[in-house]
Every structure is written in structure tokens, then in C-alpha cells.
Design an enzyme around this catalytic site. Structure first.
Site, PDB file in Angstrom:
ATOM      1  N   LYS A 183       0.633  -1.287  -0.259  1.00 18.86           N
ATOM      2  CA  LYS A 183       0.120  -0.144   0.148  1.00 18.86           C
ATOM      3  C   LYS A 183       0.632   1.234  -0.547  1.00 18.86           C
ATOM      4  CE  LYS A 183      -1.995   3.564   1.888  1.00 18.86           C
ATOM      5  NZ  LYS A 183      -1.739   4.510   0.533  1.00 18.86           N
ATOM      6  N   GLU A 264       8.500   2.582  11.832  1.00 19.37           N
ATOM      7  CA  GLU A 264       9.468   3.236  11.694  1.00 19.37           C
ATOM      8  C   GLU A 264       8.845   4.621  11.558  1.00 19.37           C
ATOM      9  OE1 GLU A 264      12.718   2.435  12.143  1.00 19.37           O
ATOM     10  OE2 GLU A 264      12.113  -0.015  11.288  1.00 19.37           O
ATOM     11  N   CYS A 298      12.927  11.452   7.523  1.00 22.21           N
ATOM     12  CA  CYS A 298      12.936  11.800   8.629  1.00 22.21           C
ATOM     13  C   CYS A 298      13.914  11.738   9.436  1.00 22.21           C
ATOM     14  CB  CYS A 298      12.332  10.145   9.257  1.00 22.21           C
ATOM     15  SG  CYS A 298      13.373   8.935   7.926  1.00 22.21           S
ATOM     16  N   GLU A 396       7.577  17.766  14.796  1.00 16.52           N
ATOM     17  CA  GLU A 396       8.458  17.274  13.759  1.00 16.52           C
ATOM     18  C   GLU A 396       7.699  18.441  12.993  1.00 16.52           C
ATOM     19  OE1 GLU A 396       7.386  13.056  11.349  1.00 16.52           O
ATOM     20  OE2 GLU A 396       9.818  13.863  11.148  1.00 16.52           O
TER      21      GLU A 396
HETATM   22  P1  NAD Z   1       1.293   9.482   6.777  1.00 19.47           P
HETATM   23  O1  NAD Z   1       1.566   9.161   8.036  1.00 19.47           O
HETATM   24  O2  NAD Z   1       0.718  10.613   6.347  1.00 19.47           O
HETATM   25  O3  NAD Z   1       1.907   7.858   4.996  1.00 19.47           O
HETATM   26  C1  NAD Z   1       2.331   6.675   5.516  1.00 19.47           C
HETATM   27  C2  NAD Z   1       1.084   5.945   5.167  1.00 19.47           C
HETATM   28  O4  NAD Z   1       0.354   5.778   5.469  1.00 19.47           O
HETATM   29  C3  NAD Z   1       1.261   5.971   3.562  1.00 19.47           C
HETATM   30  O5  NAD Z   1       1.144   5.202   2.630  1.00 19.47           O
HETATM   31  C4  NAD Z   1      -0.326   6.528   3.936  1.00 19.47           C
HETATM   32  O6  NAD Z   1      -1.535   6.075   2.546  1.00 19.47           O
HETATM   33  C5  NAD Z   1      -0.836   6.256   5.088  1.00 19.47           C
HETATM   34  N1  NAD Z   1      -1.681   5.847   6.176  1.00 19.47           N
HETATM   35  C6  NAD Z   1      -2.819   7.302   6.365  1.00 19.47           C
HETATM   36  N2  NAD Z   1      -3.224   7.234   7.367  1.00 19.47           N
HETATM   37  C7  NAD Z   1      -4.151   5.073   7.343  1.00 19.47           C
HETATM   38  C8  NAD Z   1      -4.633   4.965   8.338  1.00 19.47           C
HETATM   39  N3  NAD Z   1      -5.264   5.639   8.898  1.00 19.47           N
HETATM   40  N4  NAD Z   1      -4.284   3.904   8.244  1.00 19.47           N
HETATM   41  C9  NAD Z   1      -3.406   3.033   7.273  1.00 19.47           C
HETATM   42  N5  NAD Z   1      -2.167   3.724   6.672  1.00 19.47           N
HETATM   43  C10 NAD Z   1      -2.897   4.877   6.585  1.00 19.47           C
HETATM   44  O7  NAD Z   1       3.224  10.039   6.317  1.00 19.47           O
HETATM   45  P2  NAD Z   1       4.031  10.226   5.455  1.00 19.47           P
HETATM   46  O8  NAD Z   1       3.729  12.060   4.826  1.00 19.47           O
HETATM   47  O9  NAD Z   1       3.769   9.451   3.591  1.00 19.47           O
HETATM   48  O10 NAD Z   1       5.381   9.692   5.440  1.00 19.47           O
HETATM   49  C11 NAD Z   1       5.960  11.329   6.498  1.00 19.47           C
HETATM   50  C12 NAD Z   1       6.355  10.473   8.021  1.00 19.47           C
HETATM   51  O11 NAD Z   1       7.466   9.542   7.717  1.00 19.47           O
HETATM   52  C13 NAD Z   1       6.864  11.334   8.585  1.00 19.47           C
HETATM   53  O12 NAD Z   1       6.730  11.469  10.169  1.00 19.47           O
HETATM   54  C14 NAD Z   1       8.798  11.007   8.682  1.00 19.47           C
HETATM   55  O13 NAD Z   1       9.513  11.190   9.453  1.00 19.47           O
HETATM   56  C15 NAD Z   1       7.979   9.356   8.582  1.00 19.47           C
HETATM   57  N6  NAD Z   1       9.323   8.609   8.173  1.00 19.47           N
HETATM   58  C16 NAD Z   1       9.866   7.916   9.098  1.00 19.47           C
HETATM   59  C17 NAD Z   1      10.805   6.893   8.470  1.00 19.47           C
HETATM   60  C18 NAD Z   1      11.987   6.368   9.123  1.00 19.47           C
HETATM   61  O14 NAD Z   1      12.535   5.295   8.833  1.00 19.47           O
HETATM   62  N7  NAD Z   1      11.417   6.540  10.592  1.00 19.47           N
HETATM   63  C19 NAD Z   1      11.094   7.304   7.061  1.00 19.47           C
HETATM   64  C20 NAD Z   1      10.564   8.023   6.246  1.00 19.47           C
HETATM   65  C21 NAD Z   1       9.539   8.255   6.653  1.00 19.47           C
END
Ligand code: NAD
Length: 507
Positions: A183, A264, A298, A396
Site C-alpha cells: 500500500k 518506523e 525522517c 516534527e
Molecule cells: P503518513 O503517516 O501520512 O503516511 C504514510 C502511509 O500511511 C501512507 O501510505 C498513507 O496512505 C498511509 N496512511 C495514512 N492514514 C492511514 C490510516 N489511517 N491507516 C493506514 N494507513 C494510513 O506519512 P507520510 O507523510 O507519507 O510520511 C512522512 C512521515 O514518515 C514523517 O513523519 C517521517 O518522519 C516518517 N518517516 C519515517 C521514517 C523512518 O525510517 N523512521 C522514514 C521515512 C519517513
């Protein structure tokens, strides 16, 4: 790279249906993937899965698990190595898709493709290691210790490393014998479709991996709460991570296992600048860590903690260096700062910039010129004299906004560095062996970097991931990672058995 960009541009606007059980499924509604550098450009139209599609994908993955789990680990690893070879052949093309779909500049896009290749090759090697026979064999007793896969894995990925993170999590599931549902994030579903093609071409059988683009809030609960799902591998925001933590903890009717969650999450990462730091290095490292990919990593630096004696000089040089960053479309290799991912993100970052103006002194705001209407650009912003507990020093932001904080001494700097709920990355610039030793011990983050930038972890060399509210899971690209996708078993056989039972067929 220029040829690849031209070639990819000619393919804009194509449709990317769901792939369930090897079948392309066209959905009535679609998600437009927009080029954030030029909002009028539609990179592709991706399927928008419904709850019913999600259920079908789980059923397909559940069926496929019965045979995939018993495929020899070395055969699975061979297929994954094939995928790496295909990716290497398509390196520039895949990077070009990222330039357009995610606003990554050439270098960042290429680095993401290379990281994806590294994940494929490293996890293949790791699986071969884990497949080696283990367990103590004693006179009269054989103990076999071995691993088996968990089952259907839901992989939910972010857009900021659109190929590497999706590929890393999915490959870990597949090579260990699990089946997967990918997904991808709504903003990066075209590049995810390319990954799906690569897995198929490499030899992953139908149903073993399924491509399910869709809106997270709509299909997320179906995926996370389904009784046939064994594991959810998530990388993304803290809010969604905590929601998944709750959803996967509930025992659904008919579910006979405890679900595993790998999550993560975000960070609020700091770099400490000691009073004897090499300023040339420190300024470069902070600028790269804070504004590389527009601060949307991140691991990005969003707080810089500077020892009082060096504070004014450092700040002045940091501002000048930041001024030199050219802002513009990601496909233009002279531009160092491209757009942020979408308008929702831009609005959120601008909201934080407004808060910052109330909390601290704005010392630099880049100029966007005409770009503001062309794409979702946000210029780099630097706030000085920030208090450690200010909102923009704690939350963040995920954009090109940097808070500069003055520290009285190293004790003060370490207190500030450790005072957020996150523990992902951190850094120190110092020439003092004593201070380096102390910071290594007391700056508690998942990945700490000394005298270098704090982004750009390499698979196997810097296994990556944090703790506290930065996540729960073993480090991606590290020796523990695959174990999370496996169940350990032991079979003990008494080889001193008495008597002899002839094989019926032979007798
Ligand atoms: P997000 O949480 O908005 O989305 C991530 C994924 O979750 C997407 O595929 C989205 O469609 C899905 N999603 C959204 N709502 C959901 C729900 N209710 N149920 C299930 N899935 C859902 O994050 P983003 O904007 O795509 O990414 C940015 C974030 O990711 C930042 O907080 C960043 O720090 C973090 N990040 C962490 C790492 C790490 O390795 N620790 C790496 C990259 C990004």
C-alpha cells in the site's frame, strides 16, 4: 539522466491499475499523481482501492502463502537478486520517475534507487545466512533451530523515499517467505507500480505480492484489522503509527495469532556544534542535513544547538550558505531546493513558520519569486534564539525549517538535544576527543553521526531506525531486520529410539 527524464516525461498520464493475484484491476475512481514542481502535470493515474479490493488482496496473499512459504529460501533470494539486476538496469529511469513524482533532485532520486538495490541485495544475503542449519546436535539428540515466515504482510509506506522504503519493507517480507500487500503513499503510487512490475519480471509468482494503491484512511482499517493479516510493516507519521498500534492489537474474530507491528516513525533531530567545531564542515553538514530534499527526511536536522562562544559566527555563516541554495524545479540539476510534496504539506509547513515568527527570531526566509504558483514550493527558513521547548523546536515539521538554539555548555546542549519525545538521528561537530566520547554516551538516538551530515544512512553500514516515539522495530538494513518477519522454531528428536519401524512402502 537527461535522456531518462525526457523518456519518462513522454509517458506522463498513463494509468496504473491495482494488481491482485497477478491480475490488473481497473478501479472506477483513480488517484492523480501530480508533479509537485509543476502542478499542471499529471505524472500518472493510479487505481484507488476500495475496502472490497483490500479484502480481495488479503485473500489472494493468504492463498499464495500456502506455497510461497515452502519455496526454498535460496530460490526466493535468487528471485530478489534478479529484481536488483532489473533495477540496476533501469536506474536512471526509476530516478527520473522520482524527480517528477516526488520533487526529488537528481542526486536524491538516484540515491533512493541505489538504496532500493542495496536493500534487495542485502536482504537476499541475509536470508541465505538465516537459512543455514542451526541448533545443537548431541549424542542421541538432534535439535533443529530454524525460522519460518509469519504469513500475510501489509506494507504501508511513505512518499519521501518512494522506492527504497517500500522496496525494503516488501522485500524483507518476500525473501523470508511471507506474502505481501503493498500500500504505497497516495503521492508516490506510480513509482510503486514500477516496483510491482520489477517483482513480477524477476519471478515473484502471482498473489505473492499485490499492488494496492489507495487512500490510507479508507483502506487502512480493513488491512490492519483483518484476522488473516499476520504482520503490518509501516513507515510514516507518528499519528498513523499509533493508530495502527491500536488497531493491530485488537484480536479479530477468527484470528488465532498475535499480530506483529513494525512502525518506523518521525524525528526531531538535532546537531550539536561544539565551540571547537570545524565551521566549514559544520555549516555544510547542517545545510545538507536540514535542507536536503527540502527537509522531508525522517533523519533531517531540524534543530541545531550551538555552543555560546561560536553562536554568532556560526549563525552568520549558516545564513549565507543557505542563501546560496537555488530553489526551483527538481528536474533542473542546478536547483538544490525543490518543491515540498503537496499543498497540504505546504500549508502545514507555512503554519509552523507562522508559529515560529511568534516564538523566535526569523533570520532567514528564502525568496520564491514566481515559483509559488508553479508548484508547491516552500523556501528554507531559519529561526534563531529558539527556546528548547518552543513548538517548532519540539514538533516534527517535515519541511525546510531550521531552529537554532544557543547552549551554555555541553551539559546544556545535551539536555536540549535529548528533550523531545523522539530518538531517531542526531549529530555532533567537535574536535575534542573528551566531548566526542561524552556525546556518544549521552546523546541517546538511534543513529548518531559525528563530524558528518546526519542523513544518507547506507544499508548494512548504518542500519537505520530510532526508538522512543520514533518507532518500534529493528533497524532497517541491519542484521536484525529480517528476524521480525520470521517465527523461530525448534524441533528436538530423540535419536536413541529403540526398535525399528519399517517403511510401509518398502516392506
Ligand atoms: P503518513 O503517516 O501520512 O503516511 C504514510 C502511509 O500511511 C501512507 O501510505 C498513507 O496512505 C498511509 N496512511 C495514512 N492514514 C492511514 C490510516 N489511517 N491507516 C493506514 N494507513 C494510513 O506519512 P507520510 O507523510 O507519507 O510520511 C512522512 C512521515 O514518515 C514523517 O513523519 C517521517 O518522519 C516518517 N518517516 C519515517 C521514517 C523512518 O525510517 N523512521 C522514514 C521515512 C519517513
Amino acid at each position: 539522466m537527461q535522456d531518462a527524464l525526457a523518456q519518462v516525461k513522454r509517458q506522463f498520464g498513463q494509468s496504473y491499475p491495482l494488481v491482485i493475484d497477478g491480475t490488473r484491476i481497473t478501479t472506477t475512481a483513480t488517484i492523480d499523481s501530480i508533479n509537485p514542481s509543476h502542478l499542471r502535470e499529471i505524472v500518472g493515474k493510479c487505481g484507488k482501492a476500495t475496502k472490497a479490493d483490500a479484502e480481495q488482496a488479503i485473500a489472494a496473499a493468504h492463498r499464495a502463502f500456502a506455497s510461497w512459504r515452502d519455496v526454498e529460501p535460496h530460490t526466493r533470494a535468487d528471485i530478489i537478486v534478479n529484481a536488483a539486476a532489473i533495477m540496476r538496469r533501469r536506474r536512471f529511469e526509476l530516478a527520473a520517475w522520482q524527480v517528477y513524482e516526488c520533487g526529488k533532485n537528481w542526486r536524491e532520486a538516484d540515491a533512493d534507487v541505489c538504496e532500493a538495490i542495496d536493500f534487495l541485495e542485502y536482504y537476499a544475503v541475509e536470508m541465505r545466512r538465516l537459512a543455514k542449519p542451526a541448533g545443537r546436535v548431541l549424542p542421541g539428540e538432534d535439535n533443529a533451530f530454524f525460522y519460518e515466515p509469519r504469513g500475510v504482510t501489509v506494507v504501508i509506506a511513505p512518499w519521501n523515499f518512494p522506492l527504497a522504503i517500500l522496496c525494503g519493507m516488501t522485500t524483507a517480507a518476500l525473501v523470508t517467505g511471507n506474502t505481501a500487500i503493498m500500500k504505497p503513499a497516495e503521492q508516490s503510487s506510480v513509482i510503486a507500480a514500477k516496483l510491482m512490475d520489477i517483482y513480477e519480471e524477476a519471478g515473484i509468482p502471482p498473489g505473492v505480492v499485490n499492488y494496492l494503491p489507495g487512500v490510507g484512511e479508507e483502506i487502512g482499517p480493513t488491512l490492519a484489522e483483518h484476522p488473516d493479516v499476520a504482520l503490518v510493516a509501516f513507515t510514516g507519521s507518528r499519528g498513523v503509527g499509533m493508530l495502527l498500534n491500536r488497531q493491530t492489537a485488537v484480536l479479530a474474530s477468527g484470528q488465532a495469532h498475535i499480530k506483529k507491528l513494525i512502525a518506523e516513525l518521525g524525528g526531531k533531530n538535532a546537531i550539536i556544534i561544539d565551540d571547537d567545531a570545524d565551521l566549514d564542515e559544520a555549516v555544510n553538514g547542517v545545510v545538507a542535513s536540514a535542507f536536503g530534499y527540502q527537509g522531508q527526511k525522517c533523519s533531517a536536522c531540524s534543530r541545531v544547538i550551538v555552543m555560546a562562544p561560536l553562536y554568532d559566527t556560526f549563525l552568520e555563516r549558516l545564513i549565507e550558505a543557505t542563501k546560496s541554495l537555488k530553489i526551483g524545479p527538481a528536474e533542473d540539476p542546478s536547483c538544490k531546493v525543490g518543491p515540498v510534496i503537496d499543498d497540504e504539506s505546504r500549508q502545514r509547513i507555512l503554519g509552523y513558520i507562522d508559529k515560529g515568527k511568534q516564538e523566535a527570531r526569523l533570520v532567514h526566509a528564502g525568496d520564491l519569486g514566481f515559483l509559488g504558483s508553479e508548484g508547491t514550493y516552500v523556501a528554507p527558513h531559519i529561526f534563531a534564539d529558539m527556546e528548547a521547548d518552543a513548538i517548532i523546536a519540539q514538533e516534527e515539521i517535515f519541511g525546510p525549517v531550521l531552529a537554532v538554539i544557543k547552549a551554555r555548555d555541553l551539559t546544556d546542549a545535551l539536555n536540549v538535544a535529548n528533550c523531545t519525545p523522539y530518538a531517531l538521528t542526531g549529530g555532533l561537530y567537535s574536535r575534542s576527543p573528551d566531548n566526542i566520547r561524552r556525546v556518544k554516551r549521552e546523546f541517546r538516538v538511534g543513529n548518531l553521526y559525528i563530524n558528518r551530515k546526519i542523513t544518507g544512512a547506507l544499508v548494512s553500514r548504518q542500519p537505520f531506525g530510532g526508538f522512543k516515539l520514533s518507532g518500534v522495530g529493528s533497524k532497517a538494513g541491519g542484521a536484525d531486520y529480517l528476524l521480525q518477519f520470521l517465527l523461530p522454531r525448534v524441533i528436538t528428536e530423540n535419536t536413541m529410539r529403540r526398535g525399528f519401524a519399517p517403511n510401509i512402502l518398502e516392506s
